[in-house]
Write an enzyme that holds these catalytic residues in place. Structure first.
Site, short mmCIF file in Angstrom:
data_model
loop_
_atom_site.label_atom_id
_atom_site.label_comp_id
_atom_site.label_asym_id
_atom_site.label_seq_id
_atom_site.Cartn_x
_atom_site.Cartn_y
_atom_site.Cartn_z
N CYS A 180 0.80 -1.24 -0.08
CA CYS A 180 0.15 -0.05 -0.05
C CYS A 180 0.75 1.31 0.03
O CYS A 180 0.75 2.34 -0.70
CB CYS A 180 -0.79 0.22 1.31
N HIS A 219 -2.46 6.82 3.56
CA HIS A 219 -1.04 6.92 3.70
C HIS A 219 -0.60 8.19 3.08
O HIS A 219 -0.73 8.53 1.90
CB HIS A 219 -0.27 5.52 2.99
#
Length: 344
Positions: A150, A242
């Site tokens: 990710c 993120h």
């Protein structure tokens, strides 16, 4: 034409995102969900502790969860999405590919295997051609494709856009959401009022996966890009999204206008889950922010901001939704590409 799909490991956090994204999908029909032996035989509603930010679709709640075994999956399933724990996936996924299934996997095992395509469709979709090598070498009737970590997915599309200026060195510091560790991954006592400046194995994933993704396929193998990537990965008390601070050094001179143009030129694809544009650039220096910008493009866009020149290149911030673009959505997009390219 509708494609029948299944999910391996469908009761966990990423499996639930798969179900959310497949609900109402234009091309895919979910017909099978597998999980652990403890869940097999139960309805999905009974087996899954639902934590996604939308209700379980009624039609999914009544599906009976199956064992994670090729013989338990219907023959009419054309494509499988995998969100299995990597230790389980390492054993189980080859069983499905040997049985003839095409698997688009989010699990971290085998991402760096020489004959396994690691794919972000807008960046290196041509790496799917490595599947011919994979099938020849392993004798599989099926195929295995991986999407990257990710944190890697958040950064690499921006690096691909900047590679026209000759990427040489990249430094990245991440601020990664707690959902990336799974529901039980980080306790509240660890993360509230705190930042954890280490995520086991994460730096290595960013440093190696980036070079494979940016590499070229010569018909036999992937020639990894020679960019030097160094990463520092940090867990922060954000639920999803993120955020990453990137310093990119390039052979050719680059200014912020050059970078904006490169990001705007990032390719988009005619696939149901592909965002347009791929990269959204913010002029405000305080954007992107996880709470405000993680759901851009249905959670599939990469957001960029804070562009500044440095003596040797460019500094910027980038953001993506880690369980959508960085996990389930990435595998889903790879599945759509597999269909388009005739592997399904």
């Amino acid at each position: 034409m509708s494609v029948n799909v299944g999910i391996l490991g469908g009761t966990g956090a990423v499996g639930q995102r798969f179900i959310q994204l497949l609900d109402g999908h234009s091309d895919f029909e979910l017909v099978a969900i597998t999980a652990s032996d403890d869940s097999a035989g139960k309805s999905y509603r009974e087996a899954a502790k639902w934590r996604v930010d939308s209700p379980i679709p009624d039609w999914v709640g009544d599906i009976e969860v199956r064992e994670t075994d090729p013989q338990a999956v219907p023959d009419d399933v054309d494509l499988l999405f995998s969100s299995l724990p990597s230790g389980v996936a390492e054993v189980v996924e080859p069983r499905f590919t040997e049985a003839g299934y095409v698997v688009s996997s989010n699990s971290s095992n085998s991402r760096m295997a020489d004959d396994v395509p690691l794919v972000i469709p807008e960046v290196n979709g041509e790496h799917l051609d490595l599947l011919e090598v994979q099938q020849d070498e392993r004798g599989w009737d099926g195929a295995l494709v991986k999407n990257p970590n990710c944190s890697t997915i958040t950064m690499v599309p921006t690096l691909a856009a900047l590679d026209r200026f000759g990427l040489e060195t990249v430094h990245v510091s991440t601020l990664q959401a707690v959902s990336g560790a799974g529901y039980d991954g980080v306790t509240s006592m660890e993360i509230i009022d705190n930042v954890i400046p280490h995520i086991g194995g994460e730096e290595l994933k960013m440093e190696t996966e980036s070079r494979k993704l940016l590499g070229s396929f010569d018909g036999t193998e992937i020639d990894h890009h020679d960019v030097n990537v160094s990463a520092s990965c940090n867990r922060v008390p954000t639920l999803d999204g993120h955020l990453e601070n990137v310093w990119a050094e390039t052979r050719k001179d680059i200014d912020t206008d050059d970078a904006r143009g490169a990001f705007a030129d990032a390719p988009t694809l005619d696939l149901p889950s592909a965002p347009d544009p791929l990269i959204e650039v913010f002029e405000n220096p305080d954007r992107p922010q996880p709470r405000l910008d993680r759901t851009l493009g249905g959670g599939m866009q990469i957001a960029v901001g804070g562009l500044q020149n440095t003596p040797s290149g460019l500094q910027y911030n980038c953001l993506a939704h880690n369980t959508i673009r960085g996990a389930a959505g990435a595998s889903l997009l790879n599945g759509e590409l597999l269909v388009r390219e005739g592997w399904v």
